[in-house]
Enzyme design. Structure first.
Site, PDB file in Angstrom:
ATOM      1  N   SER A  80       0.852  -1.185   0.000  1.00 53.61           N
ATOM      2  CA  SER A  80       0.000   0.000   0.000  1.00 53.61           C
ATOM      3  C   SER A  80       0.885   1.230   0.000  1.00 53.61           C
ATOM      4  CB  SER A  80      -0.903   0.016   1.239  1.00 53.61           C
ATOM      5  OG  SER A  80      -1.539   1.283   1.397  1.00 53.61           O
ATOM      6  N   TYR A 132      -1.195  -0.058  10.520  1.00 59.75           N
ATOM      7  CA  TYR A 132      -1.406  -0.562   9.157  1.00 59.75           C
ATOM      8  C   TYR A 132      -0.228  -0.184   8.270  1.00 59.75           C
ATOM      9  CZ  TYR A 132      -3.451  -1.139   4.513  1.00 59.75           C
ATOM     10  OH  TYR A 132      -3.687  -1.505   3.210  1.00 59.75           O
TER      11      TYR A 132
END
Length: 249
Positions: free
Chosen positions: A144, A158
């Site tokens: 990501s 995250y």
């Protein structure tokens, strides 16, 4: 005309929906036999398998909790024994949980689970798959852009889980280079999926930071994955391909 992934065998974790399902469809269209793993989306997985089989390829759906190292190893073992090899591994499965480090109500168990899936699951799947990979194998990690840039608070855990994949990509490329197995990382930006739709208030704000002014489509990530899985990318390893519409430009 020979398809680019003709008769290859691919395992895609978290392949029942969103980006994973788009990758599965693209691979099948390129002539690749596809195995998708899922945790709870059994009906979606079975439906997708039936769809892929219409492309004339073999397709399987196997259940495994990516946080459970024993389940992951058993799942990969089934793939390897069924096909005799794994040519392409796409580590796509991942979950998100937000929360600031100074939040007294931070879900510690949830964060631990996320790290187990996003980091531990990638490690376990890759390690289990390597014995079934031959010369020319491909390992592709789906990270990501948050691993490189976190534009809001509450996403550090995250982000850390996705940043870890960059380290794995560099290190595993060195480990597996002598076996002619490539390892690469794709960092998607905002992508329109059922978990991150492009029609929310948050999405409208995010689009203003994207150079192209829109969310990406799962199929656009699948195109990048298909390239890295093909012979066209035979001299690319340890690389990061950011597919974000210019979000971090």
């Amino acid at each position: 005309m020979q398809k680019k992934l003709q008769d290859k065998v691919a395992l895609i974790t978290g392949g029942s929906r969103g980006i994973g399902a788009a990758i599965a469809r693209r691979f099948a269209n390129e002539g690749c036999h596809v195995v998708i793993s899922y945790t709870v989306s059994k009906d979606k997985s079975i439906s997708l398998v039936k769809e892929l089989e219409k492309q004339g390829v073999q397709a399987l759906a196997l259940q495994a909790d990516q946080a459970n190292l024993i389940e992951v190893k058993a799942m990969v073992q089934k793939v390897g024994e069924h096909f005799g090899r794994i040519d392409i591994l796409v580590n796509n499965a991942g979950i998100y949980l937000g929360g600031a480090i100074d939040d007294p109500n931070l879900d510690i168990e949830g964060v631990t689970k996320m790290l187990a899936v996003n980091v531990g699951g990638v490690f376990a799947t890759t390690r289990a798959a390597i014995p079934f990979m031959n010369d020319g194998g491909r390992i592709i990690l789906i990270g990501s852009i948050n691993g490189e840039r976190m534009s809001s608070s509450g996403g550090a855990d995250y982000a850390a889980s996705k940043a870890a994949l960059l380290g794995y990509t560099h290190g595993w490329a060195r480990d597996l280079g002598p076996k002619n197995i490539t390892v690469n990382l794709i960092q998607p930006g905002p992508i329109d999926t059922d978990m991150n739709p492009d029609n929310t208030e948050h999405a409208e704000m995010a689009k203003k930071s994207v150079a192209l002014g829109r969310y990406g489509k799962p199929e656009e990530i699948a195109s990048a994955v298909a390239f890295l899985a093909s012979q066209d990318a035979s001299y690319i390893t340890g690389a990061t391909l950011t597919v974000d519409g210019g979000f971090i430009a």
